[in-house]
Design a protein around this motif. Structure first.
Motif, mmCIF file in Angstrom:
data_model
loop_
_atom_site.group_PDB
_atom_site.id
_atom_site.type_symbol
_atom_site.label_atom_id
_atom_site.label_comp_id
_atom_site.label_asym_id
_atom_site.label_seq_id
_atom_site.Cartn_x
_atom_site.Cartn_y
_atom_site.Cartn_z
ATOM 1 N N GLU A 1 -2.599 -5.010 -9.067
ATOM 2 C CA GLU A 1 -3.537 -5.815 -8.280
ATOM 3 C C GLU A 1 -2.963 -6.108 -6.909
ATOM 4 O OE1 GLU A 1 -7.174 -6.658 -9.103
ATOM 5 O OE2 GLU A 1 -6.361 -7.085 -7.128
ATOM 6 N N HIS A 2 -3.857 -6.121 -5.916
ATOM 7 C CA HIS A 2 -3.457 -6.578 -4.585
ATOM 8 C C HIS A 2 -3.668 -8.088 -4.461
ATOM 9 C CE1 HIS A 2 -2.306 -2.956 -2.546
ATOM 10 N NE2 HIS A 2 -3.338 -2.315 -3.063
ATOM 11 N N ASP A 3 -4.501 -8.626 -5.381
ATOM 12 C CA ASP A 3 -4.749 -10.070 -5.364
ATOM 13 C C ASP A 3 -3.531 -10.747 -5.987
ATOM 14 O OD1 ASP A 3 -5.467 -12.679 -5.888
ATOM 15 O OD2 ASP A 3 -7.565 -12.173 -6.282
ATOM 16 N N PHE B 1 -9.944 2.258 -13.627
ATOM 17 C CA PHE B 1 -9.581 2.990 -12.416
ATOM 18 C C PHE B 1 -9.726 2.125 -11.164
ATOM 19 C CE2 PHE B 1 -10.603 6.120 -15.544
ATOM 20 C CZ PHE B 1 -9.697 7.137 -15.318
ATOM 21 N N GLN B 2 -8.899 2.450 -10.187
ATOM 22 C CA GLN B 2 -8.956 1.738 -8.911
ATOM 23 C C GLN B 2 -10.342 1.922 -8.274
ATOM 24 O OE1 GLN B 2 -5.745 2.884 -6.355
ATOM 25 N NE2 GLN B 2 -6.550 1.789 -4.615
ATOM 26 N N ASN B 3 -10.811 3.181 -8.247
ATOM 27 C CA ASN B 3 -12.175 3.437 -7.783
ATOM 28 C C ASN B 3 -13.054 3.474 -9.020
ATOM 29 O OD1 ASN B 3 -11.217 3.862 -5.144
ATOM 30 N ND2 ASN B 3 -10.588 5.924 -5.760
ATOM 31 N N ASN C 1 0.835 -1.207 0.000
ATOM 32 C CA ASN C 1 0.000 0.000 0.000
ATOM 33 C C ASN C 1 0.866 1.253 0.000
ATOM 34 O OD1 ASN C 1 -2.400 -1.326 0.018
ATOM 35 N ND2 ASN C 1 -2.643 -1.275 2.253
ATOM 36 N N GLY C 2 0.485 2.203 -0.854
ATOM 37 C CA GLY C 2 1.216 3.462 -0.896
ATOM 38 C C GLY C 2 2.533 3.378 -1.627
ATOM 39 N N ALA C 3 2.772 2.282 -2.357
ATOM 40 C CA ALA C 3 4.062 2.106 -3.051
ATOM 41 C C ALA C 3 4.202 3.065 -4.237
ATOM 42 C CB ALA C 3 4.184 0.668 -3.532
ATOM 43 N N GLY C 4 3.079 3.523 -4.775
ATOM 44 C CA GLY C 4 3.133 4.437 -5.914
ATOM 45 C C GLY C 4 2.539 3.858 -7.186
ATOM 46 N N LYS C 5 1.790 2.771 -7.077
ATOM 47 C CA LYS C 5 1.259 2.083 -8.271
ATOM 48 C C LYS C 5 0.258 2.963 -9.026
ATOM 49 C CE LYS C 5 -0.285 -1.268 -5.657
ATOM 50 N NZ LYS C 5 0.147 -0.831 -4.322
ATOM 51 N N SER C 6 -0.715 3.494 -8.279
ATOM 52 C CA SER C 6 -1.737 4.305 -8.961
ATOM 53 C C SER C 6 -1.126 5.573 -9.530
ATOM 54 C CB SER C 6 -2.870 4.666 -7.997
ATOM 55 O OG SER C 6 -3.575 3.502 -7.657
ATOM 56 N N THR C 7 -0.189 6.157 -8.801
ATOM 57 C CA THR C 7 0.476 7.362 -9.324
ATOM 58 C C THR C 7 1.194 7.024 -10.633
ATOM 59 O OG1 THR C 7 0.795 8.109 -7.054
ATOM 60 C CG2 THR C 7 2.100 9.208 -8.743
ATOM 61 N N LEU C 8 1.828 5.854 -10.650
ATOM 62 C CA LEU C 8 2.543 5.438 -11.864
ATOM 63 C C LEU C 8 1.560 5.280 -13.038
ATOM 64 C CD1 LEU C 8 5.192 4.577 -13.157
ATOM 65 C CD2 LEU C 8 4.881 2.291 -12.228
HETATM 66 N N1 LIG Z 1 -2.238 13.919 -5.011
HETATM 67 C C1 LIG Z 1 -1.389 13.542 -4.058
HETATM 68 N N2 LIG Z 1 -0.891 14.428 -3.198
HETATM 69 C C2 LIG Z 1 -0.016 14.060 -2.232
HETATM 70 N N3 LIG Z 1 0.414 12.799 -2.061
HETATM 71 C C3 LIG Z 1 -0.050 11.868 -2.894
HETATM 72 C C4 LIG Z 1 -0.979 12.176 -3.927
HETATM 73 N N4 LIG Z 1 -1.275 11.021 -4.607
HETATM 74 C C5 LIG Z 1 -0.561 10.043 -4.004
HETATM 75 N N5 LIG Z 1 0.165 10.553 -2.984
HETATM 76 C C6 LIG Z 1 1.072 9.813 -2.130
HETATM 77 O O1 LIG Z 1 1.932 9.071 -2.964
HETATM 78 C C7 LIG Z 1 2.185 7.796 -2.420
HETATM 79 C C8 LIG Z 1 1.801 6.722 -3.432
HETATM 80 O O2 LIG Z 1 0.384 6.693 -3.569
HETATM 81 P P1 LIG Z 1 -0.342 5.725 -4.582
HETATM 82 O O3 LIG Z 1 -1.805 5.947 -4.429
HETATM 83 O O4 LIG Z 1 0.231 5.893 -5.928
HETATM 84 O O5 LIG Z 1 0.054 4.315 -4.019
HETATM 85 P P2 LIG Z 1 -0.549 2.897 -4.390
HETATM 86 O O6 LIG Z 1 0.602 1.978 -4.515
HETATM 87 O O7 LIG Z 1 -1.444 2.980 -5.536
HETATM 88 O O8 LIG Z 1 -1.342 2.579 -3.053
HETATM 89 P P3 LIG Z 1 -2.610 1.591 -2.868
HETATM 90 O O9 LIG Z 1 -2.126 0.227 -3.150
HETATM 91 O O10 LIG Z 1 -2.977 1.778 -1.426
HETATM 92 O O11 LIG Z 1 -3.656 2.051 -3.796
HETATM 93 C C9 LIG Z 1 1.394 7.708 -1.123
HETATM 94 O O12 LIG Z 1 2.261 8.043 -0.073
HETATM 95 C C10 LIG Z 1 0.350 8.755 -1.277
HETATM 96 O O13 LIG Z 1 -0.056 9.283 -0.047
#
Ligand SMILES: Nc1ncnc2c1ncn2[C@@H]1O[C@H](COP(=O)(O)OP(=O)(O)OP(=O)(O)O)[C@@H](O)[C@H]1O
Length: 621
Positions: free
Chosen positions: A554-556, A444-446, A398-405
């Motif tokens: 995926e988390h699965d 999308f995730q959501n 969780n929070g690794a940065g997947k969705s941001t990527l």
């Molecule tokens: N718009 C934003 N502003 C500030 N921080 C952000 C923003 N979007 C993501 N982050 C931070 O960037 C990091 C990566 O978030 P991200 O959602 O990409 O992780 P993830 O791997 O998709 O997590 P999860 O598996 O829980 O969905 C997290 O620490 C998150 O809090």
């Protein structure tokens, strides 16, 4: 197909016009000599309300500026239809190039329409860039600017004084004909590819752009058409009243139009008509009472403004009991005679070749990709390559940065540094809809389905956004629906489906863009084990049939491990491993990352390295 479409829209429009005429006759019976006046006035309001619906109903942006367009149309028609003799008295200082036309009603409507189109074009430069409440506020500003200009340009408009001498050319037949035509145009527009695209932006702007919809362009087109129809309604009003002032095209008429749309249902042309009828009935009844007097044996004081109060109360009541309006967003059933997918045999077009992409040339590559949010390095110099025709898994705690990527790859976010290449094209600075059209589609995730559109419309809108050819978009829609077992659900509203099926709609919608790469952000989230298993089968078949590249977050872990050809693991924004499922499962960095997240997030018990392998496997199952 075109003939059946014309037939369906004509049937709908005729049905609505018949309702209008019937109400007009009823008004005649109830109000005697006033009947024709009420029916004519109501027909004009129908045109205006339909004009407002074209923009506000389809985009979901409430416009406070409809009366501005009506005002411009009214003054344009007033000046152009006025006889030269009257003009010399009423408008002695009118610029010469504007004077002496004495146009007929129909010619004046055409010129008013063009004037409205120009105003919409100019204001559209701003409007197309704004969304939601910012766009609504901009329409309010437009209303005030136009009102001020109308009052200020005394030589042309007589300022705040009454503008008189306009021939009263708007007969019931003229008003009714224009209303029926406006209804037909608005009904047709709703089911065109632009209409569907605009409605998709209403449902979810981000998701619409992600499947290739040019949000600004779609919105601008709706604004142009809306402004044009509203100006025509203004021109009719001018020639109905004969004398008017800027106040006739200000907040009161704006409010009445909005209340009509809300009462009938913002989302449909039929709703606009029903809203006009209901609010007209309410206001006309109360108008008879507002002067006070002896009513049913009671002495009632004068209550000026009673019709507006009645309209307000009706609107509030509807908002309470039926927020989507009396009709809602569904149109007449008659329109079902036209179905864009009927009569289209998917065998008419080449099958999976449509999606076939040569391996290698279509690889998706991230090179030193970074995105920082203040001090948070959400993605930090990630490099990886996902090959076409393969399934690449993207995992991380969780929070690794997947969705941001994923957001960086698909243009929802701009990178702080680094590059993204799809085949030989660098796409990191392109807009999401351009990236989607270039062949990168996502979910999308959501969940972000277009809830108030049918399943078929959800998929079709994506296909149309990315293929100029209608036959190809229809084929892609059929193909995507079939691949995810949604053929029989085509007419259901996407928002009414169970969660798992809505996920499938989102994937089918992304697939209908004809992508080179599909990016699926937690596609199995919220699915039960049976649905997840079925999804895995469908994705594997898709890859085998079409050669489309798939990147799955995926988390699965069971899904990821058994489906992926390659897995990329990221943690704290950095790539920590890449390789096959077996290689990744035993990679010390991966074990440590998952162990760390397990420690931080959940259990504090001592965990052996060997059991971490089990944790990954166990999440799996
Ligand atoms: N718009 C934003 N502003 C500030 N921080 C952000 C923003 N979007 C993501 N982050 C931070 O960037 C990091 C990566 O978030 P991200 O959602 O990409 O992780 P993830 O791997 O998709 O997590 P999860 O598996 O829980 O969905 C997290 O620490 C998150 O809090």
């Amino acid at each position: 197909m075109v003939n059946s479409r014309i037939k369906a829209v004509t049937m709908d429009s005729l049905a609505l016009a018949v309702i209008l005429v019937a109400v007009g006759i009823l008004a005649g019976v109830l109000f005697g000599a006033n009947g024709t006046r009420i029916a004519t006035s109501m027909s004009i309001v129908v045109t205006a309300c339909v004009g407002l619906q074209v923009f506000s109903g389809n985009t979901g942006i409430v416009s406070f500026g409809p009366a501005a367009f009506m005002g411009v149309g009214a003054y344009t028609a007033g000046i152009l239809t006025m006889s030269p003799v009257v003009q010399r008295t009423a408008l002695p200082h009118l610029p010469v190039w504007m004077a002496g036309y004495g146009l007929s009603v129909w010619s004046s409507l055409i010129v008013a329409a063009l004037t409205g189109l120009v105003l919409a074009g100019v204001s559209g430069i701003v409007m197309r860039r704004l969304s939601g409440s910012a766009a609504s506020i901009a329409t309010l500003a437009l209303q005030i600017i136009v009102y001020t200009v109308l009052v200020a340009t005394k030589d042309i408009t007589r300022g705040s004084q009454t503008f008189y001498g306009v021939p009263r050319n708007t007969t019931l037949v003229v008003a009714l004909s224009v209303a029926a035509l406006s209804i037909a145009v608005a009904r047709t527009f709703r089911d065109t590819r632009t209409g569907r695209a605009v409605r998709a932006t209403r449902e979810d702007e981000v998701a619409a752009a992600a499947v290739g919809v040019d949000v600004r362009q779609a919105r601008l087109r709706a604004w142009l058409l809306s402004g044009t129809i509203l100006s025509i309604a203004g021109a009719l009003t001018a020639q109905f009243l004969g004398a008017f002032g800027p106040k006739d095209f200000y907040f009161e008429s704006c409010f009445l139009l909005i209340s009509m749309l809300i009462v009938g249902g913002l989302g449909s042309v039929s709703g606009a008509l029903v809203g006009v009828i209901v609010i007209t009935a309410v206001t006309e009844l109360l108008r008879a009472l507002e002067g006070g007097g002896d009513i049913l044996g009671f002495s009632v004081p004068a209550l000026y403004g009673l019709p507006l109060v009645g309209a307000s109360l009706a609107m509030i009541l509807v908002l309470f009991i039926r927020p989507a309006g009396l009709v809602g967003s569904r149109e007449l059933e008659l329109s079902k005679a036209w179905d864009p997918l009927k009569g289209r045999d998917s065998k008419l077009l080449p099958g999976s070749q449509d999606f076939q992409a040569p391996k290698g040339a279509n690889a998706l590559e991230a090179n030193q990709l970074s995105r920082h949010f203040g001090g948070v390095r959400a993605v930090d110099g990630v490099t990886f390559k996902a090959e076409a025709g393969l399934i690449t898994g993207l995992i991380g705690p969780n929070g690794a940065g997947k969705s941001t990527l994923i957001n960086l790859l698909t243009g929802q976010l701009r990178p702080s540094a680094g590059h993204v290449a799809l085949g030989s094209d660098l796409i990191e600075n392109k807009q999401p809809h351009i990236i989607a059209r270039a062949g990168l589609a996502r979910t999308f995730q959501n969940l972000r389905v277009f809830a108030d559109m049918t399943v078929r419309e959800n998929v079709l809108v994506a296909a149309e956004a990315c293929a100029a050819d209608t036959a190809l978009s229809v084929w892609r829609t059929n193909d995507a629906l079939a691949r995810f077992g949604l053929e029989t659900l085509g007419d259901r509203l996407a928002g009414s489906l169970p969660y798992g099926q809505r996920r499938l709609v989102e994937i089918a919608r992304a697939l209908a863009t004809g992508p080179r790469f599909l990016l699926l952000d937690e596609p199995a989230a919220g699915m039960n084990p049976a649905e997840t298993k079925e999804l895995m089968g469908r994705l594997a078949a898709l890859r085998a049939d079409t050669g489309v590249g798939i990147l799955v977050v995926e988390h699965d872990l069971h899904l990821i491990m058994s489906l992926s050809d390659t897995i990329v693991v990221i943690d704290r924004g950095k790539r920590i491993a890449v390789g096959t499922a077996d290689a990744v499962r035993t990679d010390p960095a991966v074990i440590s990352a998952y162990l760390g997240s397990k420690r931080m997030g959940e259990k504090k018990t001592q965990v052996e390295t060997s059991s971490v392998v089990q944790v990954i496997g166990a999440s799996a199952s």
